[in-house]
Every structure is written in structure tokens, then in C-alpha cells.
Design an enzyme around this catalytic site. Structure first.
Site, PDB file in Angstrom:
ATOM      1  N   CYS A 151     -66.852   2.795   3.687  1.00 36.57           N
ATOM      2  CA  CYS A 151     -66.487   2.594   5.097  1.00 36.57           C
ATOM      3  C   CYS A 151     -65.321   3.560   5.353  1.00 36.57           C
ATOM      4  O   CYS A 151     -65.291   4.347   6.516  1.00 36.57           O
ATOM      5  CB  CYS A 151     -66.241   1.149   5.427  1.00 36.57           C
ATOM      6  SG  CYS A 151     -64.867   0.573   4.422  1.00 36.57           S
ATOM      7  N   GLU A 189     -65.636  -6.224  10.132  1.00 39.08           N
ATOM      8  CA  GLU A 189     -65.135  -5.037   9.838  1.00 39.08           C
ATOM      9  C   GLU A 189     -66.337  -4.021   9.487  1.00 39.08           C
ATOM     10  O   GLU A 189     -67.259  -4.232   8.938  1.00 39.08           O
ATOM     11  CB  GLU A 189     -64.707  -5.230   8.230  1.00 39.08           C
ATOM     12  CG  GLU A 189     -63.589  -6.114   8.028  1.00 39.08           C
ATOM     13  CD  GLU A 189     -62.321  -5.403   8.344  1.00 39.08           C
ATOM     14  OE1 GLU A 189     -62.143  -4.151   8.622  1.00 39.08           O
ATOM     15  OE2 GLU A 189     -61.174  -6.053   8.119  1.00 39.08           O
ATOM     16  N   LYS A 225     -73.141 -14.949   1.764  1.00 40.42           N
ATOM     17  CA  LYS A 225     -74.371 -14.456   1.718  1.00 40.42           C
ATOM     18  C   LYS A 225     -74.019 -12.627   1.401  1.00 40.42           C
ATOM     19  O   LYS A 225     -73.699 -12.044   2.074  1.00 40.42           O
ATOM     20  CB  LYS A 225     -75.130 -14.256   3.173  1.00 40.42           C
ATOM     21  CG  LYS A 225     -76.451 -13.728   3.048  1.00 40.42           C
ATOM     22  CD  LYS A 225     -76.875 -13.295   4.261  1.00 40.42           C
ATOM     23  CE  LYS A 225     -76.763 -11.922   4.814  1.00 40.42           C
ATOM     24  NZ  LYS A 225     -77.127 -10.944   4.036  1.00 40.42           N
ATOM     25  N   GLU A 259     -71.853   8.240  11.559  1.00 35.22           N
ATOM     26  CA  GLU A 259     -71.371   8.053  10.363  1.00 35.22           C
ATOM     27  C   GLU A 259     -72.686   8.071   9.476  1.00 35.22           C
ATOM     28  O   GLU A 259     -73.617   7.838   9.561  1.00 35.22           O
ATOM     29  CB  GLU A 259     -71.121   6.527  10.258  1.00 35.22           C
ATOM     30  CG  GLU A 259     -70.711   6.015   9.081  1.00 35.22           C
ATOM     31  CD  GLU A 259     -70.451   4.566   8.627  1.00 35.22           C
ATOM     32  OE1 GLU A 259     -71.280   3.707   9.249  1.00 35.22           O
ATOM     33  OE2 GLU A 259     -69.458   4.060   8.027  1.00 35.22           O
TER      34      GLU A 259
END
Ligand code: NAD
Length: 481
Positions: free
Chosen positions: A277, A243, A170, A375
Site C-alpha cells: 500500500c 486502511e 477473514k 494505483e
């Protein structure tokens, strides 16, 4: 102009959605294409197709699976012009970066096809032979993010297939089109049902994580969503690889070549407009070189071309979607309200149309500032001044994240600091290099498990022990049967 409509890949067929949703170009806010919105029935069909394809795929010789996955690699390269234009249109990244993203998918098909799960002899004694093999799990649900849509999807698909699983992939609803087009191109290269690609809105991910027909979820995305994935997967005890987000620190020691290191960290912080990331998200610079370093970073930021990724010479594209744009703007507004000093960003011009944010550098905000703690996943970087290495290490580790970190300075000293940083990967005098043979994953709340290399391959397997008694007719307790 007609708007192209894309299809799912289910059981080897391109299947239209019962309904569709618009995918928007973040640089122009125009519609790039219509993506199919999967129904539960389509997910069930994809899972059933993957389940039906599993036994034959699993039972192929490993070398045959490896060859079929390796052959996929060429399709990415053969269609690179079309694919990179489509990816730039839906994701926003410059064409060269789009090419790297797509070729990462290709590269991981090649690399994964070179991996072989080990066969381990646990015991070979007079009594028994005990051997561990690593057998596939069944059907893997792979869920990908929007920042590196192709590379990160095929980090999952390629090793899952080599290990003998079948897959339902997906893509993110923000960037599904290139993945769907690649699926169409790969359609005849694998037996029907071995790889299925479904696109959908916010409901599809939770349907997958709770689906009893999936044996594992390999997920890349935010830590907040990762928690939901794990909770939902727990009901059927699916295996998970997560992750997740990061808040990577870089520590720069005195004695470095300021211009050279600033250039590397500038790219590490702002590449893909900060939407990586393992972007450098907090930059600790020693007091002795702080001012020179800040000047070098600002000069780079002020001369970089920001714009539509499809335009020649653009180095940084827009924020990929409106929600993320608002999040980054909110962090900038918070820094303004807190009275942080902006070295650059506020007054820099960016295109009016599209979700653009100027490259923004903030001068030494306090450690508890949101821009340091959270973040940002966007082009806003806090520069943080330190004069004591122990304090810098403590601050770098003072986060729930633990994805990556980097240290810059004399190799021996930097390597010792690297030992003390809490992250899945710590780079010394380099950053963001991802070795295909090294495990990549997060410590703390940056993830569970890892991808890439043999570690990554084994995440798509269960260890299976076969223990064979050598003395015929003896039971487990040694009694004669
Ligand atoms: P996200 O968590 O919003 O979405 C990721 C994927 O999960 C998308 O496909 C989304 O549709 C799907 N999803 C959303 N809600 C779901 C649910 N409840 N259940 C199942 N699936 C669901 O993340 P994003 O905004 O696409 O990506 C940005 C984040 O990803 C950042 O935090 C970044 O650090 C992280 N990221 C991590 C890595 C890594 O390897 N560690 C790599 C890239 C991005």
C-alpha cells in the site's frame, strides 16, 4: 500427491468447510491447498462464539489479556520455517519477505500487549468526579488483504484483543492458508471463541459487513471495496477503520547521493513486486539529477532476480493473482498505446509460467496518464521530471489518495516540503518505516481512522464517561431529590 485441506477456527474448534476452493501458487500456477468456503451458518456460529466469549474476555484484567496476546508472539517464531514456506507458496513473495510478514504478526502481538488504554479524569471538582475509560466494542470483524496477509491481519487482531474485544478474522481468498494454519497453532492459547478465523469467497466479506452481530469492521484493502464496506456497515452503524489504497509520491531534490537514494527508492517501489500500500508509486526527480537517477534505477531493475519466491536468490516474486496481473498488464498496455517511453521492462525476460511482470520503468509520462493517476499495485514505476519544487508538490498532492509520501534532500528543505504534502505519513530521507507507536492511516480516500500505537488501540474502544456527583442526593439540575 494429496492436496492439503485447511479448516476454519470457530469457537476453539477446527471446522472443515462444507465446500472448499483451490488456492493457487502464483509462481507455478499449481494448487497449494484447499481452503474452506464459509457458509452463512458458519459465519453465524463464529459470531455467536465470539459473542459468547466476549463478557469473560472483557472482564479479564487488562494485564491478563496483555499476557495472553504477548504469548501468541512465540508461536509465529517457533513455526517460522513451515509458515514462511506456506506463505511463499500461496502469496508468491520470496522466503525472506515471507518471514518478515509473519514476524510482523508476531511483533505486533508483543507490541500491542504493551499498550494500555488511558483513564482520563475530565473533572474532579467539589461537585463531581468525571472519568473517561475506553471500553471494548464487542465483536470485531477483521478483513485482511492478500499483499501482506499475516502482518496486516495481526495489526488488527492483536490490539482488538488487548482492548477486550473478541474477533472474527477473514483472510483474503487469494491467501487464506497461512492465516488458517496460524489459527490452528494458536487454538489452545486463547479461550474458545476469542479468536475465530473464517475463510471464504467473495460472499463472505459482504456477509460480515452487514452482519448485525459484529460491532466493528476493521478493513484493509482497496479504496473501491472500502466504499462498499462503509456503505454496508452503515445499516447497523458499525464502527469502521478503513486502511485503503495509496498512490505515494516521492520527491527527490538535487544534492542527494544518487546511488544511495536510488537503491532505497528502488526497493520502496518494487519490494513485494510493487504490491504494498505504501509502495512508492510516483517518483518525482529534479531535472538536475534525473538522468543519473534514471540510469541507476534501470541498472538495479535489470540485474534483479525475478522468479519463484521459493528459489534461493529470488528478490522479486510474481504478481499474486491473475486479476491483479491483468490489471497491471492493462496499465502497461495503456502506456504503450499512449507512446510513453519505457526505460526498461518491455524486453526483459521473466519465467514463462506464473504471473510474472518484469520490473518496468516509464520515462516522464504526462501527469494525466493512467500510470500516474491510478494505483498500479505492481512493478511498474513512472519516473517524473520536475524543475520547480512548488509544481512537484502540487502534482504530488493532485490525487484522491493520501496514504504516504517521501521527500529526499537537504533535511531542512525536505522537512518543509513534507509539511505541505497531503498524506497520513510523510517520510524525510527514509521511506516505509512504520513506527509501532505512531498512528498509521490514510488521508483523503486512502482511509478512515488509523492503526498502530495508542491511536490504533483506541479504535477498538468506545469512550465511556462515568460522572459521579459528590453532593449526595442532588439531581442533574442541582435540585434536591
Ligand atoms: P480488496 O479490496 O480486493 O480485498 C481486501 C479484502 O476485502 C479481502 O479479504 C476481500 O476478500 C475482501 N472483500 C472483497 N470485497 C468485499 C466486500 N464487498 N465487502 C467486504 N469485504 C470484501 O483488496 P486487495 O486486492 O486484497 O488488496 C490490495 C489493496 O489493498 C490495494 O489497493 C492496497 O493499496 C490496499 N492496501 C492498503 C493497506 C493500508 O494499510 N492502507 C495495506 C495493504 C493493502
Amino acid at each position: 500427491m494429496t492436496i492439503p485441506e485447511f479448516s476454519h477456527l470457530i469457537g476453539g474448534h477446527c471446522v472443515r468447510g462444507a465446500s472448499t476452493f483451490e488456492v493457487i501458487n502464483p509462481a507455478t500456477e499449481e494448487i497449494v491447498g484447499l481452503a474452506p468456503d464459509a457458509t452463512v451458518a458458519q459465519l453465524n456460529l463464529a459470531v455467536a462464539s465470539a459473542r459468547a466469549a466476549f463478557p469473560a474476555w472483557r472482564d479479564l484484567d487488562l494485564t491478563e489479556r496483555q499476557a495472553k496476546v504477548a504469548a501468541l508472539a512465540g508461536v509465529f517464531a517457533a513455526n517460522i520455517d513451515e509458515l514462511k514456506r506456506l506463505l511463499t507458496a500461496e502469496q508468491g513473495k520470496p522466503l525472506d519477505d515471507a518471514q518478515v510478514d509473519i514476524m510482523t504478526g508476531s511483533y505486533f502481538c508483543q507490541l500491542s500487549s504493551m499498550l494500555t488504554p488511558p483513564v482520563e479524569v475530565n473533572e474532579d471538582s467539589a461537585e463531581r468526579l468525571s472519568v473517561t475509560r475506553h471500553v471494548p466494542l464487542g465483536v470485531v470483524g477483521a478483513i485482511a488483504p492478500w499483499n501482506v496477509p499475516i502482518g496486516l491481519a495481526f495489526w488488527k487482531v492483536a490490539p482488538a484483543l488487548v482492548a477486550g474485544n473478541t474477533v472474527v478474522l477473514k483472510p483474503s481468498p487469494f491467501t487464506p492458508l497461512t492465516t488458517l494454519r496460524i489459527a490452528e497453532l494458536l487454538r489452545e492459547m486463547l479461550p474458545p471463541g476469542v479468536l475465530n478465523v473464517l475463510s471464504g469467497g467473495d460472499r463472505l466479506g459482504p456477509w460480515m459487513t452487514s452482519h448485525p452481530g459484529l460491532d466493528k469492521i476493521s478493513f484493509t484493502g482497496s479504496t473501491a471495496t472500502g466504499r462498499k464496506v462503509m456503505e454496508s456497515a452503515a445499516a447497523t452503524l458499525k464502527r469502521v477503520t478503513l486502511e485503503l489504497g495509496g498512490n505515494d509520491a516521492a520527491i527527490v531534490l538535487p544534492g542527494v547521493n544518487v546511488a544511495e537514494v536510488a537503491e532505497k527508492l528502488f526497493q520502496a517501489a518494487f519490494g513485494n513486486s510493487g504490491q504494498i500500500c505504501i509502495a512508492t508509486k510516483r517518483l518525482y526527480v529534479h531535472d538536475a539529477i534525473y538522468d543519473a537517477f534514471a540510469d541507476a534505477m534501470v541498472a538495479l531493475a535489470d540485474t534483479a532476480k525475478i522468479g519463484d519466491g521459493a528459489e534461493q536468490g529470488t528478490r522479486f516474486g510474481p504478481i499474486q493473482n491473475r486479476a491483479q496481473f491483468d490489471r497491471v498488464q492493462d496499465l502497461i498496455a495503456d502506456s504503450r498505446e499512449q507512446g510513453h517511453r519505457f526505460l526498461t521492462g518491455l524486453d526483459q525476460a521473466v519465467p514463462e509460467r506464473g504471473w510474472f511482470i518484469p520490473l518496468t520503468i516509464i520515462d516522464n509520462p504526462p501527469s494525466n496518464a493512467r500510470i500516474v493517476q491510478e494505483e498500479q499495485f505492481g512493478p511498474v514505476l513512472p519516473l517524473l521530471r520536475f524543475d520547480d519544487v512548488d509544481t512537484a508538490i502540487a502534482l504530488a498532492n493532485d490525487t484522491d489518495y493520501g496514504l504516504g509520501a517521501s521527500v529526499w534532500g537537504p533535511s531542512e528543505q525536505a522537512a518543509l516540503i513534507a509539511e505541505r504534502l497531503e498524506a497520513g505519513t510523510v517520510w524525510v530521507n527514509e521511506v516505509q518505516t512504520v513506527s509501532p507507536s505512531a498512528p498509521f492511516g490514510g488521508h483523503k480516500q486512502s482511509g478512515i481512522g488509523s492503526e498502530n500505537g495508542l491511536h490504533g488501540l483506541l479504535e477498538y474502544t468506545n469512550p465511556k464517561v462515568i460522572s459521579i456527583a459528590k453532593t449526595a442526593g442532588r439531581g442533574v439540575n442541582g435540585s434536591s431529590t
